[in-house]
Design a protein around this motif. Structure first.
Motif, mmCIF file in Angstrom:
data_model
loop_
_atom_site.group_PDB
_atom_site.id
_atom_site.type_symbol
_atom_site.label_atom_id
_atom_site.label_comp_id
_atom_site.label_asym_id
_atom_site.label_seq_id
_atom_site.Cartn_x
_atom_site.Cartn_y
_atom_site.Cartn_z
ATOM 1 N N MET A 134 22.720 -15.138 -20.169
ATOM 2 C CA MET A 134 23.149 -14.635 -18.880
ATOM 3 C C MET A 134 24.510 -15.188 -18.472
ATOM 4 N N THR A 135 25.232 -15.778 -19.391
ATOM 5 C CA THR A 135 26.502 -16.397 -19.031
ATOM 6 C C THR A 135 27.554 -15.381 -18.611
ATOM 7 N N ASP A 136 27.471 -14.151 -19.076
ATOM 8 C CA ASP A 136 28.425 -13.112 -18.691
ATOM 9 C C ASP A 136 27.904 -12.249 -17.553
ATOM 10 N N ASN A 137 26.993 -12.778 -16.785
ATOM 11 C CA ASN A 137 26.342 -12.016 -15.727
ATOM 12 C C ASN A 137 27.140 -12.125 -14.426
ATOM 13 N N PRO A 138 27.781 -11.042 -13.966
ATOM 14 C CA PRO A 138 28.583 -11.096 -12.738
ATOM 15 C C PRO A 138 27.752 -11.200 -11.465
ATOM 16 N N LEU A 139 26.432 -11.046 -11.585
ATOM 17 C CA LEU A 139 25.565 -11.127 -10.414
ATOM 18 C C LEU A 139 25.249 -12.567 -10.014
ATOM 19 N N LEU A 140 25.368 -13.500 -10.930
ATOM 20 C CA LEU A 140 24.912 -14.872 -10.707
ATOM 21 C C LEU A 140 25.421 -15.470 -9.408
ATOM 22 N N GLY A 141 24.526 -16.152 -8.725
ATOM 23 C CA GLY A 141 24.864 -16.849 -7.496
ATOM 24 C C GLY A 141 24.308 -16.171 -6.269
ATOM 25 N N THR A 142 24.788 -16.645 -5.129
ATOM 26 C CA THR A 142 24.321 -16.164 -3.831
ATOM 27 C C THR A 142 25.356 -15.238 -3.211
ATOM 28 N N TRP A 143 24.867 -14.181 -2.594
ATOM 29 C CA TRP A 143 25.692 -13.188 -1.912
ATOM 30 C C TRP A 143 25.167 -13.040 -0.479
ATOM 31 N N THR A 144 26.054 -12.764 0.464
ATOM 32 C CA THR A 144 25.646 -12.518 1.847
ATOM 33 C C THR A 144 25.817 -11.033 2.165
ATOM 34 N N LEU A 145 24.959 -10.544 3.028
ATOM 35 C CA LEU A 145 24.961 -9.131 3.373
ATOM 36 C C LEU A 145 26.162 -8.772 4.242
ATOM 37 N N VAL A 146 26.856 -7.723 3.859
ATOM 38 C CA VAL A 146 27.940 -7.151 4.656
ATOM 39 C C VAL A 146 27.403 -5.957 5.443
ATOM 40 N N ARG A 147 26.650 -5.105 4.758
ATOM 41 C CA ARG A 147 26.103 -3.905 5.403
ATOM 42 C C ARG A 147 24.938 -3.381 4.596
ATOM 43 N N TRP A 148 23.908 -2.910 5.312
ATOM 44 C CA TRP A 148 22.806 -2.197 4.687
ATOM 45 C C TRP A 148 22.640 -0.887 5.443
ATOM 46 N N TYR A 149 22.651 0.202 4.683
ATOM 47 C CA TYR A 149 22.426 1.498 5.307
ATOM 48 C C TYR A 149 21.645 2.396 4.355
ATOM 49 N N ASN A 150 21.000 3.374 4.951
ATOM 50 C CA ASN A 150 20.207 4.338 4.197
ATOM 51 C C ASN A 150 20.833 5.719 4.316
ATOM 52 N N GLU A 151 20.853 6.438 3.199
ATOM 53 C CA GLU A 151 21.295 7.829 3.194
ATOM 54 C C GLU A 151 20.078 8.708 2.943
ATOM 55 N N ALA A 152 19.801 9.607 3.856
ATOM 56 C CA ALA A 152 18.670 10.523 3.718
ATOM 57 C C ALA A 152 19.061 11.675 2.804
#
Length: 142
Positions: free
Chosen positions: A1-19
């Protein structure tokens, strides 16, 4: 998983739903808050919440009224489990979730990076009686 760009913690900027019909909603409002973390040992967690959640009348999490319990459930989403990064998508193998029906399921999210932000896009699922796609935009904490 060393090349995994997801690693670490992220904070929410926006959550929205599209119907399916094209409408956009922000279930927890424009100021929703949250964190998602992808660890190097293959586990993830996600927490999303309404910013101004109603507090319980008394300081006992197991003694809320039915109304307080319902409000708490409907203003917070969390889940965790193992995950697999697969190029342009990630699969969350949900082991525990605030929505019990997600436990034991795989939640697939398309991944898109832009301007230092991570965008996770769900597959269609039912929400409030219609099919929606959830989009969450995340950034690294500053």
């Amino acid at each position: 998983m060393t090349d995994n760009p997801l690693l670490g913690t992220w904070t929410l900027v926006r959550w929205y739903n599209e119907a399916a019909g094209g409408g956009i909603t922000e279930p927890f409002g424009a100021d929703a808050t949250g964190f998602i973390n992808y660890s190097g040992d293959g586990f993830m967690f996600a927490h999303l919440a309404k910013a101004d959640r109603q507090r319980y009348r008394i300081d006992d999490m197991a003694s809320g009224s039915p109304e307080e319990d319902s409000a708490a459930m409907k203003t917070h989403v969390s889940y965790s489990g193992r995950y697999e990064h697969r190029g342009d998508h990630v699969v969350h193998h949900v082991e525990i979730a605030s929505f019990p029906n997600w436990a034991g399921t795989d939640q697939r999210r398309r991944i898109h990076f832009e301007d230092g932000h991570l965008r996770l896009i769900s597959e269609p699922f039912p929400y409030q009686g219609e099919m929606i796609v959830a989009l969450a935009v995340w950034r690294r904490p500053v």
